[in-house]
Design a protein around this motif. Structure first.
Motif, mmCIF file in Angstrom:
data_model
loop_
_atom_site.group_PDB
_atom_site.id
_atom_site.type_symbol
_atom_site.label_atom_id
_atom_site.label_comp_id
_atom_site.label_asym_id
_atom_site.label_seq_id
_atom_site.Cartn_x
_atom_site.Cartn_y
_atom_site.Cartn_z
ATOM 1 N N LEU A 88 -8.567 8.947 -0.658
ATOM 2 C CA LEU A 88 -7.333 9.727 -0.592
ATOM 3 C C LEU A 88 -6.151 8.833 -0.248
ATOM 4 O O LEU A 88 -5.085 8.914 -0.866
ATOM 5 N N VAL A 89 -6.326 7.955 0.737
ATOM 6 C CA VAL A 89 -5.245 7.062 1.144
ATOM 7 C C VAL A 89 -4.880 6.109 0.019
ATOM 8 O O VAL A 89 -3.699 5.861 -0.250
ATOM 9 N N ALA A 90 -5.892 5.560 -0.636
ATOM 10 C CA ALA A 90 -5.628 4.617 -1.724
ATOM 11 C C ALA A 90 -4.802 5.266 -2.826
ATOM 12 O O ALA A 90 -3.865 4.671 -3.367
ATOM 13 N N ASP A 91 -5.132 6.510 -3.151
ATOM 14 C CA ASP A 91 -4.372 7.211 -4.184
ATOM 15 C C ASP A 91 -2.969 7.544 -3.705
ATOM 16 O O ASP A 91 -1.995 7.461 -4.458
ATOM 17 N N HIS A 92 -2.861 7.940 -2.430
ATOM 18 C CA HIS A 92 -1.557 8.338 -1.915
ATOM 19 C C HIS A 92 -0.588 7.163 -1.859
ATOM 20 O O HIS A 92 0.560 7.280 -2.287
ATOM 21 N N VAL A 93 -1.055 6.030 -1.335
ATOM 22 C CA VAL A 93 -0.144 4.900 -1.210
ATOM 23 C C VAL A 93 0.212 4.311 -2.561
ATOM 24 O O VAL A 93 1.218 3.601 -2.699
ATOM 25 N N ALA A 94 -0.598 4.607 -3.575
ATOM 26 C CA ALA A 94 -0.270 4.113 -4.915
ATOM 27 C C ALA A 94 1.019 4.730 -5.435
ATOM 28 O O ALA A 94 1.694 4.156 -6.307
ATOM 29 N N ASP A 95 1.384 5.873 -4.916
ATOM 30 C CA ASP A 95 2.611 6.544 -5.343
ATOM 31 C C ASP A 95 3.828 6.120 -4.530
ATOM 32 O O ASP A 95 4.941 6.550 -4.813
ATOM 33 N N LEU A 96 3.616 5.295 -3.502
ATOM 34 C CA LEU A 96 4.745 4.872 -2.682
ATOM 35 C C LEU A 96 5.479 3.710 -3.340
ATOM 36 O O LEU A 96 4.919 2.979 -4.157
ATOM 37 N N GLY A 118 4.213 -2.055 3.693
ATOM 38 C CA GLY A 118 5.098 -1.026 4.204
ATOM 39 C C GLY A 118 4.503 0.350 4.267
ATOM 40 O O GLY A 118 5.223 1.339 4.339
ATOM 41 N N ARG A 119 3.176 0.463 4.281
ATOM 42 C CA ARG A 119 2.522 1.777 4.311
ATOM 43 C C ARG A 119 2.249 2.260 5.735
ATOM 44 O O ARG A 119 1.528 3.218 5.952
ATOM 45 N N ALA A 120 2.830 1.582 6.711
ATOM 46 C CA ALA A 120 2.565 1.926 8.113
ATOM 47 C C ALA A 120 2.973 3.361 8.432
ATOM 48 O O ALA A 120 2.373 4.002 9.301
ATOM 49 N N ALA A 121 3.988 3.875 7.746
ATOM 50 C CA ALA A 121 4.443 5.242 8.025
ATOM 51 C C ALA A 121 3.359 6.249 7.688
ATOM 52 O O ALA A 121 3.192 7.264 8.382
ATOM 53 N N VAL A 122 2.613 6.003 6.611
ATOM 54 C CA VAL A 122 1.522 6.896 6.239
ATOM 55 C C VAL A 122 0.451 6.877 7.327
ATOM 56 O O VAL A 122 -0.080 7.912 7.724
ATOM 57 N N ARG A 123 0.166 5.689 7.816
ATOM 58 C CA ARG A 123 -0.830 5.551 8.879
ATOM 59 C C ARG A 123 -0.384 6.306 10.130
ATOM 60 O O ARG A 123 -1.186 7.002 10.765
#
Length: 312
Positions: free
Chosen positions: A194-202, A151-156
């Motif tokens: 950066l992305v790996a860290d960011h999506v870890a908080d989702l 479900g991380r498509a929104a970040v992309r």
């Protein structure tokens, strides 16, 4: 209305501002025809020729060809039809010129090699499909399959540039620079972290509320300290850091201890970098979004403050 008045070609030239030679040329092409000729063969033109030549002059100044002008003056085409077709053609020319201007402007700032100049030109002239393919390949490189599947498509999507069909010069220049960044292996590695860290908080599942963003917390606390002129290694920074770590600990559900401080320091260091700020600035220009606040100065302050506190 034709009142029978006829003008010699010299008088017609005076009234229209065109040269005698030009009027003869238009007359020979059938764009404006004489109403009569004298016994000696000299051309005479009626009042309608003045109006007709005024139209011809305007259309020529707008860039229309003689064949099109002749068809307009002969009422084979309407002015509206010609205007629409010519405007569409000009839009294409303007787009091409804008791309060329963007490449030359960028090159003037950088003093590029011939190879770099060629690459900038290629990036500026990519088709919409080619641009999407380039960006998709970049995002594929920094997002793994798990990010998309969970479900991380929104970040992309929030990191995807969409150059409009009629971009401004600024948008084209931003696209060229962003495309070059996306092709840089070092930048890709940095963005992957950066992305790996960011999506870890989702959130992990549908319906799960998102946790507060540690970067938003850091930005808020550091901004207040920086605006107040507090040095990151001064005693005045201690309460700011204490509040920062306490709020981040609450955000991620961890104890506010040395391990959390080490974790936060790592997160901020991995997210720091002027080129990351630059990517999001360029993204905002291309997508016509509000300009984001640069994070690098605030992240720098937070990293220095955390290190100073850990060293005591």
């Amino acid at each position: 209305m034709d009142d029978g008045t006829q003008y010699p070609i010299g008088e017609l030239a005076r009234r229209t501002g065109l040269t005698v030679k030009k009027i003869r040329f238009y007359s020979d092409r059938g764009i404006v025809t004489p109403a009569d000729r004298t016994p000696a063969g000299y051309r005479r033109y009626g009042p309608q020729a003045v109006v007709r030549l005024a139209v011809v002059r305007t259309l020529r100044e707008l860039g229309l060809g003689l064949d099109v002008i002749r068809r307009v003056t002969n009422q084979e085409l309407t002015l509206a039809q010609v205007a629409a077709e010519h405007a569409a053609a000009l839009n294409v020319q303007i787009s091409v010129l804008r791309l060329r201007q963007a490449v030359l402007t960028t090159a003037a700032r950088r003093e590029p090699t011939f190879e770099e100049m060629e690459r900038m030109h290629q990036l500026a002239t990519l088709s919409r499909t080619e641009r999407r393919r380039l960006i998709s390949e970049f995002l594929d490189a920094i997002f793994d399959d798990g990010h998309v599947m969970s479900g991380r498509a929104a970040v992309r999507r929030s990191m995807t540039p969409e150059l409009p069909d009629s971009p401004t010069q600024e948008q084209v220049e931003a696209w060229v620079e962003l495309a070059e960044l996306s092709l840089d292996p070092g930048f890709r590695d940095a963005m992957r972290g950066l992305v790996a860290d960011h999506v870890a908080d989702l959130p992990d599942g549908v319906g799960t509320p998102p946790r507060p963003d540690v970067f938003a917390v850091t930005r808020e606390r550091a901004a207040a300290a920086v605006s107040s002129g507090i040095s990151p290694d001064s005693p005045q920074a201690d309460p700011v850091v204490a509040t920062l770590t306490a709020e981040c600990a609450l955000a991620v559900g961890r104890a506010d201890d040395a391990q959390l401080q080490d974790w936060l320091l790592h997160r901020l260091e991995s997210a720091n970098g002027a080129r990351k700020d630059r990517y999001f600035h360029l993204l905002a220009v291309i997508n016509d979004w509000p300009a984001p606040e640069p994070l690098a100065p605030l992240t720098d302050w937070s990293v220095q403050a955390l290190r100073a506190r850990a060293a005591r």
